[in-house]
Design a protein around this motif. Structure first.
Motif, PDB file in Angstrom:
ATOM      1  N   GLU A 154       0.837  -1.207   0.000  1.00 56.65           N
ATOM      2  CA  GLU A 154       0.000   0.000   0.000  1.00 56.65           C
ATOM      3  C   GLU A 154       0.871   1.256   0.000  1.00 56.65           C
ATOM      4  O   GLU A 154       0.563   2.238  -0.697  1.00 56.65           O
ATOM      5  CB  GLU A 154      -0.913  -0.010   1.224  1.00 56.65           C
ATOM      6  N   ILE A 155       1.950   1.239   0.757  1.00 59.83           N
ATOM      7  CA  ILE A 155       2.871   2.380   0.765  1.00 59.83           C
ATOM      8  C   ILE A 155       3.479   2.592  -0.623  1.00 59.83           C
ATOM      9  O   ILE A 155       3.589   3.716  -1.110  1.00 59.83           O
ATOM     10  CB  ILE A 155       3.984   2.169   1.820  1.00 59.83           C
ATOM     11  N   LYS A 156       3.878   1.500  -1.271  1.00 59.87           N
ATOM     12  CA  LYS A 156       4.437   1.580  -2.620  1.00 59.87           C
ATOM     13  C   LYS A 156       3.418   2.183  -3.589  1.00 59.87           C
ATOM     14  O   LYS A 156       3.764   2.993  -4.455  1.00 59.87           O
ATOM     15  CB  LYS A 156       4.870   0.194  -3.105  1.00 59.87           C
ATOM     16  N   ARG A 157       2.159   1.769  -3.428  1.00 59.84           N
ATOM     17  CA  ARG A 157       1.113   2.281  -4.316  1.00 59.84           C
ATOM     18  C   ARG A 157       0.918   3.785  -4.122  1.00 59.84           C
ATOM     19  O   ARG A 157       0.839   4.545  -5.092  1.00 59.84           O
ATOM     20  CB  ARG A 157      -0.206   1.556  -4.046  1.00 59.84           C
ATOM     21  N   LEU A 158       0.872   4.226  -2.863  1.00 60.83           N
ATOM     22  CA  LEU A 158       0.646   5.643  -2.573  1.00 60.83           C
ATOM     23  C   LEU A 158       1.819   6.516  -3.014  1.00 60.83           C
ATOM     24  O   LEU A 158       1.634   7.691  -3.337  1.00 60.83           O
ATOM     25  CB  LEU A 158       0.403   5.831  -1.072  1.00 60.83           C
ATOM     26  N   GLU A 159       3.014   5.930  -3.035  1.00 63.27           N
ATOM     27  CA  GLU A 159       4.205   6.684  -3.411  1.00 63.27           C
ATOM     28  C   GLU A 159       4.549   6.550  -4.895  1.00 63.27           C
ATOM     29  O   GLU A 159       5.510   7.166  -5.363  1.00 63.27           O
ATOM     30  CB  GLU A 159       5.395   6.226  -2.567  1.00 63.27           C
ATOM     31  N   SER A 160       3.776   5.775  -5.624  1.00 62.34           N
ATOM     32  CA  SER A 160       4.085   5.540  -7.030  1.00 62.34           C
ATOM     33  C   SER A 160       3.785   6.773  -7.881  1.00 62.34           C
ATOM     34  O   SER A 160       2.916   7.592  -7.562  1.00 62.34           O
ATOM     35  CB  SER A 160       3.274   4.352  -7.565  1.00 62.34           C
ATOM     36  N   ASP A 210       2.437   6.785 -10.867  1.00 61.40           N
ATOM     37  CA  ASP A 210       1.103   6.639 -11.452  1.00 61.40           C
ATOM     38  C   ASP A 210       0.027   7.172 -10.510  1.00 61.40           C
ATOM     39  O   ASP A 210      -0.908   7.860 -10.931  1.00 61.40           O
ATOM     40  CB  ASP A 210       0.824   5.167 -11.772  1.00 61.40           C
ATOM     41  N   TYR A 211       0.168   6.842  -9.224  1.00 55.63           N
ATOM     42  CA  TYR A 211      -0.827   7.290  -8.251  1.00 55.63           C
ATOM     43  C   TYR A 211      -0.788   8.817  -8.113  1.00 55.63           C
ATOM     44  O   TYR A 211      -1.826   9.473  -8.071  1.00 55.63           O
ATOM     45  CB  TYR A 211      -0.560   6.633  -6.898  1.00 55.63           C
ATOM     46  N   ARG A 212       0.410   9.395  -8.068  1.00 55.62           N
ATOM     47  CA  ARG A 212       0.544  10.843  -7.915  1.00 55.62           C
ATOM     48  C   ARG A 212       0.004  11.590  -9.132  1.00 55.62           C
ATOM     49  O   ARG A 212      -0.683  12.600  -9.010  1.00 55.62           O
ATOM     50  CB  ARG A 212       2.008  11.201  -7.673  1.00 55.62           C
ATOM     51  N   ILE A 213       0.332  11.071 -10.325  1.00 55.15           N
ATOM     52  CA  ILE A 213      -0.179  11.699 -11.548  1.00 55.15           C
ATOM     53  C   ILE A 213      -1.699  11.603 -11.598  1.00 55.15           C
ATOM     54  O   ILE A 213      -2.390  12.565 -11.963  1.00 55.15           O
ATOM     55  CB  ILE A 213       0.442  11.034 -12.795  1.00 55.15           C
ATOM     56  N   GLY A 214      -2.219  10.441 -11.197  1.00 59.57           N
ATOM     57  CA  GLY A 214      -3.672  10.265 -11.165  1.00 59.57           C
ATOM     58  C   GLY A 214      -4.339  11.262 -10.233  1.00 59.57           C
ATOM     59  O   GLY A 214      -5.403  11.817 -10.550  1.00 59.57           O
ATOM     60  N   ASN A 215      -3.719  11.515  -9.092  1.00 56.75           N
ATOM     61  CA  ASN A 215      -4.258  12.484  -8.141  1.00 56.75           C
ATOM     62  C   ASN A 215      -4.285  13.890  -8.736  1.00 56.75           C
ATOM     63  O   ASN A 215      -5.240  14.647  -8.556  1.00 56.75           O
ATOM     64  CB  ASN A 215      -3.426  12.481  -6.855  1.00 56.75           C
TER      65      ASN A 215
END
Length: 282
Positions: free
Chosen positions: A254-260, A262-267
């Motif tokens: 979950e930490i890896k996902r939040l720091e990825s 892709d996740y940041r760009i999506g946000n």
């Protein structure tokens, strides 16, 4: 030792028209000749039934048709109708190398405490390219409590199936083979692994089984631990360590996902839409 004991290769089939012939061929082309092949049509579609009708013409093949009941029930149906002292449950899209049954049955003939024989496995994709290899260890109940340590299509004594009360038909969301090996080794049977790559597991790009395993992973673990709670209570410290390790793995992912990225760009992309939603809801 001569090939005297009959081996029954049970192949459950559900809508596997594109692969069933290849799997059946791998069973029929074994160097071990004293075999029967039992295909259980578990409520397949008409396209699959047409393919099965042509395969059923072989003298060593028996076709059983039933309404869809799931993998465990299909395996149990095939084994109930099997005449062999040794059983292998081969999935309809997987493939044996042609010496597996000969080598595995020889071990069962020679070692009375061994109830199950597996081997190393190749994972391959549609074009036949091997993408992964597994080398399970086999062993006893301690080797199976927290992971599956042999392949689903291992060769086993029919007595093992009787001792384990068959495959658990309540398990329709994956992990039924792991639970079965727990039930078998719980009865003091040993699992031997041939250190050769004699089995080929087809890894489909869109595998329903893989998706099901991921969706219901926690439910399956809970079911297995509750069913065999006597074993897990006995090894309480190891059970707690196992559960803690799984929890840590989920947190790490979950930490890896939040720091990825892709996740940041999506946000960033969704931020204006969220602001607009708030304005509209006001």
């Amino acid at each position: 030792m001569k090939n005297t004991k009959l081996v029954s290769i049970v192949i459950p089939c559900y809508n596997d028209k594109d692969y069933i012939q290849e799997s059946v061929n791998s069973a029929l082309n074994q160097s071990y000749e004293n075999i029967e092949v039992i295909i259980v049509d578990d409520g397949s579609n008409e396209a699959t039934k047409k393919v099965l009708a042509t395969i059923n013409n072989h003298k060593k093949v028996k076709l059983i048709t039933q309404e869809n009941k799931g993998l465990s029930a299909a395996r149990n149906t095939g084994i109930v109708n099997a005449n062999g002292e040794y059983i292998a449950a081969l999935d309809a899209d997987d493939i044996f190398e042609n010496t597996f049954i000969e080598k595995a049955s020889s071990i069962l003939n020679q070692q009375s405490m061994v109830g199950v024989v597996g081997c190393f496995s190749n994972y391959f994709v549609e074009k036949g390219k091997v993408i992964h290899k597994t080398c399970p260890e086999g062993g006893n109940i301690e080797n199976f409590l927290f992971c599956n340590n042999t392949m689903a299509s291992s060769l086993f004594r029919k007595q093992c199936w009787l001792d384990a009360n068959g495959f658990d038909e309540n398990m329709k969301k994956g992990y039924e083979d792991w639970e079965f090996w727990i039930s078998v080794t719980k009865q003091s049977w040993q699992v031997h692994i041939i250190k050769e790559f004699l089995f080929n597991y087809r890894k489909k790009e869109t595998s329903m089984l893989q998706t099901t395993n991921l969706l219901y992973e926690e439910e399956n673990y809970q079911y297995v631990l509750n069913k065999h709670k006597d074993l897990y209570i006995k090894d309480f410290d190891k059970t707690i360590a196992f559960l803690q390790k799984r929890t840590l793995r989920y947190k790490t992912n979950e930490i890896k996902r939040l720091e990825s990225i892709d996740y940041r760009i999506g946000n960033i992309i969704l931020r204006p839409l969220r602001l607009l939603k708030k304005v509209i809801l006001r």
